[in-house]
Design an enzyme around this catalytic site. Structure first.
Site, PDB file in Angstrom:
ATOM      1  N   TYR A 143       0.826  -1.202   0.000  1.00 19.81           N
ATOM      2  CA  TYR A 143       0.000   0.000   0.000  1.00 19.81           C
ATOM      3  C   TYR A 143       0.868   1.262   0.000  1.00 19.81           C
ATOM      4  O   TYR A 143       1.828   1.372   0.765  1.00 19.81           O
ATOM      5  CB  TYR A 143      -0.907   0.018   1.245  1.00 19.81           C
ATOM      6  CG  TYR A 143      -1.638   1.336   1.432  1.00 19.81           C
ATOM      7  CD1 TYR A 143      -2.710   1.667   0.610  1.00 19.81           C
ATOM      8  CD2 TYR A 143      -1.244   2.246   2.403  1.00 19.81           C
ATOM      9  CE1 TYR A 143      -3.376   2.870   0.751  1.00 19.81           C
ATOM     10  CE2 TYR A 143      -1.900   3.458   2.559  1.00 19.81           C
ATOM     11  CZ  TYR A 143      -2.966   3.763   1.734  1.00 19.81           C
ATOM     12  OH  TYR A 143      -3.619   4.963   1.877  1.00 19.81           O
ATOM     13  N   GLY A 199      -5.678   5.452   0.082  1.00 19.01           N
ATOM     14  CA  GLY A 199      -7.039   5.485   0.608  1.00 19.01           C
ATOM     15  C   GLY A 199      -7.978   4.609  -0.190  1.00 19.01           C
ATOM     16  O   GLY A 199      -7.718   3.431  -0.442  1.00 19.01           O
TER      17      GLY A 199
END
Length: 531
Positions: free
Chosen positions: A54, A61
């Protein structure tokens, strides 16, 4: 040459944060911690091309499902920082901004955020060279960390945004760095995310608030002791056994011990034994019931001080514990642990800090409440142990004395009560419902700061009234040693109120004097230790 504070990401304290934030101390990065940072980065780089991570090979997000080419690492990190420089409103002071920077630097020093050592060195350089980012206060949800405020720090590391110069003026970062001969960073993978994805704004500001809050509580106890002397109150409520044995809450015991220390040599405070003997003497010929005008016990604001202020202390002790854990915590996402799966979690969430900052806000509100209640007793001739109404020294009616001075104290108590409505329960979903529960921790910290600031005025009015009572009773010589220090501290700045005058300046002067903490230094100079 400035003294130094060694930051290591493991056992640094609120005091360390405040020292570096003050600008009086340079920060030094612990060698072992920097070695750990370097090793973490090297280990992370080995897997960055092998597995989806990530914020490294994905969007942010709600856009986490979008994979990003590894070659876009600088653009990805830079865009994140630029897009989140959206904070607005009043700016944090340089002192507060420095505290926020220290908190972020120390979190990265923990060694699990996988940023390059160069990033930490640049943050330390900024602190030591007094290159302080301009950070607007409003815009953090305290969920994916203090994204907005921290972006205003990160943007300066790449030579954009704004900083304060030494004169406190706002200038463009690029101009200042050029003047200093400092080269901006180019962000590599994860570094923008690590810089902005954490709780450091609420933690840094919270550290300053808590440091000042303890100073405020200690001075509130000193003022309380002076008022007790003016009221010729009993020393019985502070007896050690009643606290250390019967109900051993730490805050309660600490407050009681302070009060015993402050009034130990007072000739105005009376013992319970003396009150009992006087009552016995007056009651010798009573057949049924008779008023003696002797009160074995005073009202709660004069008697339940250890229980009341002790609870405030315990709230602040708990807040200190949580803040110091957070100062030394890796609070971004993801985190890298060698030989383990990359930790994709939520350490950025500010709920632990939000909750204790709300608690501190409530506790400080209570400190103002009990101060105003003691002030009220001093001004009410039916409750003040023989003092004239509103502490008017001469010509009551013609002079109003402290009648008006009570109004700002009472108004600020009401204002504090409206401020301390918990921010940590005000979650509003955001970020496409990715951030569907948020902490509002920075709002909680800013609320606590407002109450803290208001309390200096409430305490100032109580202190002015307390020394006025001593003047009216002409009992300075009977004060305790501590009481004389408190009295002299006040009278060195504001004279006795002999007749009505413009009082706003008096209140401002004493509020600022208390805020400086110099009263605590004066008490320490006579050998008194305050817990």
């Amino acid at each position: 040459m400035k003294r130094t504070v060694i930051l290591n990401g493991n056992d640094n304290t609120i005091e360390d944060v405040v020292k570096v934030a003050s600008g009086d101390f340079r920060c030094v990065l612990d060698e072992n911690s920097m070695k750990r940072v370097k090793e973490s980065r090297e280990g992370f780089e080995k897997i960055a091309d092998q597995v989806p991570i990530y914020g490294v090979t994905t969007g942010y997000g709600e856009m986490v499902h979008i994979l990003i080419d590894r070659e876009k690492e600088t653009e990805l990190q830079t865009n994140l920082v630029r897009s989140h420089c959206v904070a607005i409103g009043p700016r944090f002071s340089k002192f507060e901004s420095r505290a926020i920077m220290v908190a972020r630097l120390n979190a990265l020093l923990k060694g699990y955020s996988a940023v390059r050592p160069e990033v930490l060195k640049q943050l330390a350089l900024y602190l030591n060279e007094d290159i302080i980012p301009v950070i607007p206060e409003i815009g953090s949800l305290g969920a994916s960390g203090d994204l907005g405020p921290l972006s205003h720090i990160a943007i300066t590391l790449i030579g954009e945004g704004y900083v304060f110069n030494k004169e406190g003026n706002v200038i463009k970062t690029a101009e200042f760095l050029k003047e200093k001969g400092i080269k901006p960073l180019s962000l590599k993978f994860k570094e923008g995310l690590s810089l902005i994805n954490g709780t450091s704004a609420m933690t840094g500001l919270g550290s300053i608030i808590l440091d000042k809050a303890f100073q405020q509580v200690r001075q509130a106890e000193l003022i309380t002791a002076l008022v007790l002397e003016s009221q010729e109150a009993s020393s019985s409520p502070f007896a050690q056994s009643g606290h250390d044995i019967a109900r051993p809450h730490k805050g309660q015991s600490d407050c009681a011990k302070n009060m015993r220390t402050f009034i130990s040599d007072s000739r105005l405070v009376v013992s319970h034994e003396k009150l009992r003997m006087e009552l016995d003497k007056k009651g010798e010929k009573i057949d049924n019931a008779k008023s003696t005008e002797i009160f074995l016990q005073k009202a709660y604001s004069l008697r339940c001080i250890p229980q009341f202020i002790g609870a405030i202390r315990d709230s602040l002790y708990h807040t200190r514990n949580i803040l110091e854990i957070e100062i030394n915590a890796s609070n971004d996402n993801p985190l890298f642990f060698e030989n383990e799966e990359v930790f994709h979690g939520g350490n950025f969430h500010g709920q632990p800090i939000a909750t204790v900052m709300d608690l501190s806000c409530i506790a400080l509100t209570q400190l103002g409440i009990i101060s105003e209640r003691r002030l009220n007793r001093l001004l009410n001739r039916h409750l003040s142990n023989g003092l004239p109404e509103f502490l008017v020294k001469v010509n009551p009616g013609l002079n109003c004395g402290f009648a008006g001075a009570q109004y700002p104290a009472t108004a600020l108590v009401a204002e504090n009560r409206t401020i301390c409505n918990p921010a940590s329960i005000q979650s509003v979903p955001s970020n496409g419902d990715n951030q569907d529960v948020v902490s509002m921790g920075l709002i909680a910290a800013r609320n606590a700061r407002r109450v803290l600031d208001n309390n200096w005025y409430i305490l100032a009015v109580e202190l002015l009234a307390g020394v006025q009572a001593i003047d009216i009773k002409e009992c300075y010589s009977e004060l305790s040693a501590v009481g004389k220090v408190v009295y002299n501290f006040t009278r060195s700045k504001v004279p006795t109120l002999n007749e009505d005058r413009y009082m706003s300046d008096d209140i401002e002067v004493i509020a600022n004097a208390l805020k400086s903490g110099k009263l605590l230094d004066l008490v320490a100079n006579i050998g008194i230790e305050i817990l």
